[in-house]
Design a protein around this motif. Structure first.
Motif, PDB file in Angstrom:
ATOM      1  N   ILE A 243      15.241  -3.004  37.799  1.00 40.78           N
ATOM      2  CA  ILE A 243      14.563  -4.247  37.426  1.00 40.78           C
ATOM      3  C   ILE A 243      13.677  -3.982  36.227  1.00 40.78           C
ATOM      4  N   THR A 244      13.802  -4.826  35.213  1.00 39.90           N
ATOM      5  CA  THR A 244      12.930  -4.743  34.045  1.00 39.90           C
ATOM      6  C   THR A 244      12.224  -6.086  33.871  1.00 39.90           C
ATOM      7  N   ILE A 245      10.893  -6.045  33.818  1.00 46.59           N
ATOM      8  CA  ILE A 245      10.094  -7.263  33.648  1.00 46.59           C
ATOM      9  C   ILE A 245       9.282  -7.144  32.377  1.00 46.59           C
ATOM     10  N   SER A 246       9.371  -8.165  31.545  1.00 43.39           N
ATOM     11  CA  SER A 246       8.575  -8.226  30.316  1.00 43.39           C
ATOM     12  C   SER A 246       7.538  -9.338  30.477  1.00 43.39           C
ATOM     13  N   ILE A 247       6.266  -9.017  30.217  1.00 43.92           N
ATOM     14  CA  ILE A 247       5.169  -9.974  30.373  1.00 43.92           C
ATOM     15  C   ILE A 247       4.584 -10.271  29.001  1.00 43.92           C
ATOM     16  N   ARG A 248       4.431 -11.562  28.701  1.00 40.66           N
ATOM     17  CA  ARG A 248       3.823 -11.987  27.432  1.00 40.66           C
ATOM     18  C   ARG A 248       2.698 -12.972  27.742  1.00 40.66           C
ATOM     19  N   THR A 249       1.539 -12.797  27.080  1.00 38.88           N
ATOM     20  CA  THR A 249       0.377 -13.630  27.378  1.00 38.88           C
ATOM     21  C   THR A 249       0.020 -14.543  26.212  1.00 38.88           C
ATOM     22  N   LEU A 250      -0.568 -15.694  26.573  1.00 39.60           N
ATOM     23  CA  LEU A 250      -1.052 -16.666  25.591  1.00 39.60           C
ATOM     24  C   LEU A 250      -2.573 -16.694  25.534  1.00 39.60           C
ATOM     25  N   ASP A 251      -3.198 -15.821  26.308  1.00 38.16           N
ATOM     26  CA  ASP A 251      -4.663 -15.767  26.376  1.00 38.16           C
ATOM     27  C   ASP A 251      -5.042 -14.438  27.017  1.00 38.16           C
ATOM     28  N   ALA A 293       0.633 -16.986  31.109  1.00 39.61           N
ATOM     29  CA  ALA A 293       1.475 -15.785  31.033  1.00 39.61           C
ATOM     30  C   ALA A 293       2.938 -16.160  31.274  1.00 39.61           C
ATOM     31  N   TYR A 294       3.818 -15.509  30.498  1.00 39.16           N
ATOM     32  CA  TYR A 294       5.259 -15.695  30.644  1.00 39.16           C
ATOM     33  C   TYR A 294       5.878 -14.378  31.104  1.00 39.16           C
ATOM     34  N   VAL A 295       6.908 -14.487  31.945  1.00 40.12           N
ATOM     35  CA  VAL A 295       7.637 -13.287  32.393  1.00 40.12           C
ATOM     36  C   VAL A 295       9.129 -13.489  32.132  1.00 40.12           C
ATOM     37  N   SER A 296       9.763 -12.366  31.794  1.00 36.19           N
ATOM     38  CA  SER A 296      11.223 -12.349  31.621  1.00 36.19           C
ATOM     39  C   SER A 296      11.771 -11.223  32.476  1.00 36.19           C
ATOM     40  N   VAL A 297      12.722 -11.549  33.338  1.00 39.67           N
ATOM     41  CA  VAL A 297      13.299 -10.561  34.261  1.00 39.67           C
ATOM     42  C   VAL A 297      14.714 -10.217  33.809  1.00 39.67           C
ATOM     43  N   ASN A 298      14.911  -8.923  33.520  1.00 38.44           N
ATOM     44  CA  ASN A 298      16.235  -8.431  33.108  1.00 38.44           C
ATOM     45  C   ASN A 298      16.823  -9.264  31.974  1.00 38.44           C
ATOM     46  N   SER A 299      15.993  -9.510  30.961  1.00 38.66           N
ATOM     47  CA  SER A 299      16.408 -10.192  29.723  1.00 38.66           C
ATOM     48  C   SER A 299      16.779 -11.661  29.915  1.00 38.66           C
ATOM     49  N   LYS A 300      16.448 -12.224  31.083  1.00 37.53           N
ATOM     50  CA  LYS A 300      16.684 -13.647  31.285  1.00 37.53           C
ATOM     51  C   LYS A 300      15.643 -14.461  30.525  1.00 37.53           C
ATOM     52  N   PRO A 301      15.846 -15.792  30.324  1.00 40.29           N
ATOM     53  CA  PRO A 301      14.858 -16.607  29.619  1.00 40.29           C
ATOM     54  C   PRO A 301      13.475 -16.540  30.279  1.00 40.29           C
ATOM     55  N   GLU A 302      12.474 -16.625  29.460  1.00 44.06           N
ATOM     56  CA  GLU A 302      11.104 -16.550  29.966  1.00 44.06           C
ATOM     57  C   GLU A 302      10.770 -17.760  30.842  1.00 44.06           C
ATOM     58  N   GLU A 303       9.863 -17.512  31.784  1.00 44.71           N
ATOM     59  CA  GLU A 303       9.328 -18.591  32.629  1.00 44.71           C
ATOM     60  C   GLU A 303       7.845 -18.319  32.855  1.00 44.71           C
ATOM     61  N   LEU A 304       7.109 -19.395  33.173  1.00 44.17           N
ATOM     62  CA  LEU A 304       5.697 -19.221  33.453  1.00 44.17           C
ATOM     63  C   LEU A 304       5.482 -18.351  34.686  1.00 44.17           C
ATOM     64  N   MET A 305       4.465 -17.510  34.617  1.00 46.33           N
ATOM     65  CA  MET A 305       4.098 -16.718  35.777  1.00 46.33           C
ATOM     66  C   MET A 305       3.692 -17.631  36.942  1.00 46.33           C
ATOM     67  N   TRP A 315       9.422  -9.144  42.749  1.00 43.23           N
ATOM     68  CA  TRP A 315      10.842  -9.163  42.432  1.00 43.23           C
ATOM     69  C   TRP A 315      11.509  -7.931  43.039  1.00 43.23           C
ATOM     70  N   THR A 316      12.597  -8.137  43.735  1.00 41.76           N
ATOM     71  CA  THR A 316      13.362  -7.020  44.307  1.00 41.76           C
ATOM     72  C   THR A 316      14.791  -7.064  43.779  1.00 41.76           C
ATOM     73  N   LEU A 317      15.426  -5.918  43.719  1.00 44.71           N
ATOM     74  CA  LEU A 317      16.782  -5.828  43.173  1.00 44.71           C
ATOM     75  C   LEU A 317      17.770  -6.643  43.994  1.00 44.71           C
ATOM     76  N   SER A 318      17.526  -6.710  45.303  1.00 43.82           N
ATOM     77  CA  SER A 318      18.454  -7.451  46.165  1.00 43.82           C
ATOM     78  C   SER A 318      18.387  -8.951  45.918  1.00 43.82           C
ATOM     79  N   ASP A 319      17.229  -9.438  45.371  1.00 39.26           N
ATOM     80  CA  ASP A 319      17.083 -10.878  45.135  1.00 39.26           C
ATOM     81  C   ASP A 319      17.645 -11.299  43.787  1.00 39.26           C
ATOM     82  N   LEU A 320      17.960 -10.369  42.908  1.00 35.15           N
ATOM     83  CA  LEU A 320      18.420 -10.715  41.565  1.00 35.15           C
ATOM     84  C   LEU A 320      19.926 -10.870  41.521  1.00 35.15           C
TER      85      LEU A 320
END
Length: 320
Positions: A243-251, A293-305, A315-320
């Protein structure tokens, strides 16, 4: 009653009246006795006077007015007529010579007045306190103004309400200062119209004061937020290795992250920063200001935290 006169009584009355320069009419007004009765006393014409003790009553009041010795006149009258004369009784109100006395301020009346006024003030105080405790709260919104246009993502919401009220902005409770002042940051996620609902609620009565405020956001093209994160991207990793999670913040946003149930890492990310985390099977994230804050899981489109201040997600591997 005999029509014989009482020698000297009438002359004494007339002489005293003239000595004091009082007319029959004036004496009648002051004594509230008919002028004809007073003239009959001076003329010693007792036949025209009412029977019994009224004669002595008229004689007493007339003598007192003229400063004559009533007892001597009474005794003289009794000697003239003899027999038992009825004792004088109170004359009708028209014959009273008492001077009417106005309102007298006594200690008892002062105490009673003080009690009445004090009770009235106390009741008024209780009523005003009840009104204060149960009325809808006062609510003032200083910013944003209605129809205001903003060119930045961060918009500060400020205002004032009753310090003991409950305040919510778009459904989320906001802390109040001891003076009832509130301040909250709103993060615009897109260009266009935005709206706020500010609700201040009386904790006791439940009565509410509500303000709806509409404003517009016009972000520069370089700052516009696109559905997939726009011009800001995080570091990615192959999705088939975990699992790879990318976090981007607006504040400025505080985070706590745990990878594969390992130790917690607490950190603060500033506006525009990006961090990436990789796990074999599980990533746990706790965030303050999740709406910024925005998160992207395994290079999927970003969504609000999240849409509230504090959010926990796993996030667990079995749920993806």
């Amino acid at each position: 009653m005999s029509e014989a006169s009482v020698e000297g009584i009438g002359e004494q009355l007339r002489a005293a009246r003239e000595h004091h320069h009082i007319t029959l009419r004036g004496a009648s007004r002051r004594l509230k006795i008919r002028e004809a009765y007073l003239k009959a006393l001076e003329d010693e014409d007792f036949a025209v006077l009412p029977q019994g003790a009224y004669v002595l009553g008229f004689l007493r009041n007339y003598a007192l007015l003229l400063h004559l010795n009533y007892r001597e006149l009474r005794d003289q009258y009794r000697k003239q007529f003899g027999g038992k004369i009825a004792e004088e009784t109170e004359i009708a109100p028209e014959a009273s010579t008492r001077k009417r006395i106005g309102f007298i301020l006594t200690p008892a009346r002062v105490i009673a007045f003080t009690i009445i006024v004090g009770s009235a003030l106390f009741l008024w105080y209780l009523f005003s306190q009840y009104q204060s405790l149960t009325r809808p709260p006062i609510l003032e919104l200083s910013s944003p103004l209605e129809g205001e246009v903003f060119n930045a993502r961060s918009i500060r919401i400020t205002g004032r309400t009753d310090h003991n009220a409950t305040l919510r902005i778009n459904g989320e409770e906001v802390h109040l200062s001891t003076e009832g002042i509130f301040e909250r940051e709103f993060v615009a996620l897109k260009n266009g119209p935005e709206s706020l609902e500010i609700v201040s609620e009386n904790r006791i009565s439940g009565k509410q004061t509500i303000i709806h405020r509409n404003f517009n956001v016009a972000l520069p093209s370089s700052d516009a937020i696109l559905p997939n994160g726009g011009n800001t991207t995080g570091t990615t990793a192959p999705v088939d290795t975990g699992i790879t999670i990318s976090i981007r913040t607006l504040d400025s946003v505080w985070f706590r992250v745990s990878v594969d149930d390992g130790a917690n890492e607490d950190f603060l990310m500033e506006d525009g920063q990006t961090r990436t985390f990789h796990a074999k099977s599980k990533i746990y994230v706790r965030s303050g200001k999740a709406y910024a804050a925005y998160v992207s899981v395994n290079s999927k489109p970003e969504e609000l935290m999240g849409t509230t201040s504090v959010v926990e997600r796993t996030w667990t591997l079995s749920d993806l």
